[in-house]
Design a protein around this motif. Structure first.
Motif, PDB file in Angstrom:
ATOM      1  N   LEU A   1       5.382  11.590   2.857  1.00  0.00           N
ATOM      2  CA  LEU A   1       5.246  11.101   1.525  1.00  0.00           C
ATOM      3  C   LEU A   1       5.009  12.989   0.957  1.00  0.00           C
ATOM      4  O   LEU A   1       5.823  13.338  -0.074  1.00  0.00           O
TER       5      LEU A   1
ATOM      6  N   ALA B   1       0.697  -1.205   0.042  1.00  0.00           N
ATOM      7  CA  ALA B   1      -0.648   0.361   0.166  1.00  0.00           C
ATOM      8  C   ALA B   1       0.653   1.357  -0.108  1.00  0.00           C
ATOM      9  O   ALA B   1       0.356   2.403  -0.334  1.00  0.00           O
ATOM     10  N   HIS B   2       1.865   1.414   1.001  1.00  0.00           N
ATOM     11  CA  HIS B   2       3.039   2.315   0.361  1.00  0.00           C
ATOM     12  C   HIS B   2       3.511   3.033  -0.491  1.00  0.00           C
ATOM     13  O   HIS B   2       3.594   4.137  -1.205  1.00  0.00           O
TER      14      HIS B   2
ATOM     15  N   ARG C   1       1.763   1.875  -3.427  1.00  0.00           N
ATOM     16  CA  ARG C   1       0.623   2.360  -4.077  1.00  0.00           C
ATOM     17  C   ARG C   1       0.979   4.109  -4.574  1.00  0.00           C
ATOM     18  O   ARG C   1       0.542   4.547  -4.787  1.00  0.00           O
ATOM     19  N   ARG C   2       1.018   4.528  -2.699  1.00  0.00           N
ATOM     20  CA  ARG C   2       0.953   5.782  -2.471  1.00  0.00           C
ATOM     21  C   ARG C   2       2.525   6.596  -2.811  1.00  0.00           C
ATOM     22  O   ARG C   2       2.365   7.791  -3.731  1.00  0.00           O
ATOM     23  N   CYS C   3       3.482   6.314  -3.083  1.00  0.00           N
ATOM     24  CA  CYS C   3       4.723   6.849  -3.507  1.00  0.00           C
ATOM     25  C   CYS C   3       4.420   6.743  -5.255  1.00  0.00           C
ATOM     26  O   CYS C   3       4.764   7.921  -5.894  1.00  0.00           O
TER      27      CYS C   3
ATOM     28  N   GLU D   1       1.977   7.251  -6.935  1.00  0.00           N
ATOM     29  CA  GLU D   1       0.325   7.575  -7.634  1.00  0.00           C
ATOM     30  C   GLU D   1       1.297   9.049  -6.792  1.00  0.00           C
ATOM     31  O   GLU D   1       0.895  10.049  -7.829  1.00  0.00           O
ATOM     32  N   LEU D   2       2.107   9.261  -6.283  1.00  0.00           N
ATOM     33  CA  LEU D   2       2.617  11.048  -6.139  1.00  0.00           C
ATOM     34  C   LEU D   2       3.879  10.486  -7.027  1.00  0.00           C
ATOM     35  O   LEU D   2       4.548  12.138  -6.442  1.00  0.00           O
TER      36      LEU D   2
ATOM     37  N   SER E   1       0.887   9.696   5.244  1.00  0.00           N
ATOM     38  CA  SER E   1       1.013  10.990   4.415  1.00  0.00           C
ATOM     39  C   SER E   1       1.860  11.867   4.681  1.00  0.00           C
ATOM     40  O   SER E   1       2.038  13.086   3.215  1.00  0.00           O
TER      41      SER E   1
END
Length: 411
Positions: free
Chosen positions: A391, A324-325, A327-329, A331-332, A388
């Motif tokens: 990131l 999940a982490h 994936r968030r990276c 997205e950014l 959050s």
């Protein structure tokens, strides 16, 4: 320079680039991590150019021999060019530089003085027939990706455009963590290597000298280092062995506008000859990356690093949080890699990721709280914080092309 500092060894050890005899000497290929560095560097310079009012073009890497006869390359530079190829009754040549193509692009449309300065930029391929004995790693290659641009302007715009190019170089060096060794005013030397146009040489040399002096930059003049068509301001850098090379350049050219009969329509309705300012902010991508590898020993600024975040779950139980982490990276638009427990102990994985700017450790407590324990490449360990928050901070530093890893820790 020790072997351990050499970009050729580091580049292979870090899986950035390699070579193969089947492809040929002086023709390196880029591996995924090296391609990430190159792509990021190219995007940085394209964005900087767009912000500075440049328009980007694409032009062919081939041209008819006649193109280079007009530009003067065939008479003054053919020893460094690949032999012409016969094609349907014509001879075509791999280009040794981009400027003749940009002159033709300018000539293809009429221009008013109101459009000037017209700034045309391209990250384009060019080819030099380098002897095998001088080839090495990324510093001397036969296929070159050049950050090139040509500014077509009036005579009274030359100084401002040249000074603006020098300022772009300074900002790029700041973002890349590069220190310039010196500025060199490269002048012609004796012999028939240079275009025989004394008046043009005097005018262009006087212009560049004035630019350097008004910019307050110390410089040294060097005879025999000019381009065949005009003098240059060369920004010199040194490698870890103290060897000097040219990375960036600004040139003033009266020759090619005349050769290609370039003109603009002035306020008086008459035709006038533009001046052509050549400039390259980071030079060739290959040489720039070679210098960056040695300058940083693989520990690139965070915005340029092939992997920006290493995600280290302590056990298999935290793998879903690691995914999940990551994936968030993504997205950014941060480049992240998961180094799971199958890669060894946490200590071993931390050591393996020693060149990665940020290491996000996720244990049972962090997984339960939705946080990470962040380690910085310089050895600092930060208290667990919400994912959050971390990131957002990393994303802002990367977006600003900062060379520091965290800035003010109190903020």
């Amino acid at each position: 320079m020790t072997t351990s500092q050499d970009h050729r060894r580091l580049g292979r050890e870090l899986d950035l680039f390699d070579t193969d005899p089947l492809i040929g000497a002086g023709l390196p290929y880029w591996l995924p991590d090296g391609a990430a560095v190159r792509h990021t560097l190219e995007e940085y310079i394209r964005d900087a150019e767009r912000r500075a009012g440049y328009q980007h073009v694409y032009s062919p890497v081939l041209g008819k021999r006649e193109l280079y006869e007009i530009s003067g390359h065939w008479a003054h530079y053919s020893d460094d060019m690949f032999p012409p190829m016969d094609l349907g009754g014509e001879q075509v040549v791999l280009r040794p530089s981009l400027c003749p193509h940009h002159a033709v692009i300018y000539r293809s449309r009429s221009h008013s003085y109101r459009e000037l300065p017209l700034r045309i930029a391209e990250l384009g391929g060019m080819y030099r027939s380098e002897l095998s004995g001088v080839l090495g790693g990324l510093t001397r290659v036969r296929a070159i990706q050049l950050n090139d641009a040509h500014i077509f302007c009036t005579l009274d715009q030359v100084e401002a455009e040249a000074r603006a190019a020098l300022e772009m170089i300074r900002r790029a060096y700041d973002a890349l963590g590069i220190t310039s060794a010196r500025y060199r005013l490269s002048l012609p030397g004796p012999g028939g290597k240079y275009v025989a146009a004394p008046d043009k040489w005097r005018r262009s040399t006087a212009l560049l000298t004035d630019v350097l002096q008004r910019s307050g930059l110390p410089y040294e003049a060097a005879e025999g280092e000019a381009a065949f068509y005009g003098p240059k301001i060369d920004v010199q850098v040194t490698d870890s062995a103290g060897r000097e090379s040219t990375l960036s350049t600004v040139q003033v050219d009266f020759h090619q506008p005349e050769q290609f009969d370039l003109y603009y329509v002035g306020a008086d309705g008459a035709r006038h000859r533009p001046v052509m300012v050549h400039r390259s902010i980071i030079g060739s991508v290959e040489r720039a990356v070679a210098h960056l590898i040695e300058q940083h020993q693989g520990a690139f600024p965070a915005w340029l690093a092939p992997t920006q975040v290493a995600i280290l779950p302590i056990s298999d139980d935290e793998l879903p949080n690691a995914v999940a982490h990551a994936r968030r990276c993504a997205e950014l638009r941060l480049r992240a890699q998961i180094a799971g427990p199958d890669r060894g102990t946490l200590g071993a994985r931390v050591r393996e990721a020693r060149l990665v700017p940020y290491q996000a450790v996720i244990g049972p407590k962090e997984a339960a709280e939705g946080s990470v324990a962040l380690r910085l490449r310089d050895g600092r360990r930060l208290d667990p914080r919400p994912v959050s928050d971390d990131l957002a901070r990393i994303g802002a530093l990367v977006e600003d092309h900062r060379t520091d890893l965290w800035g003010d820790l109190a903020s």
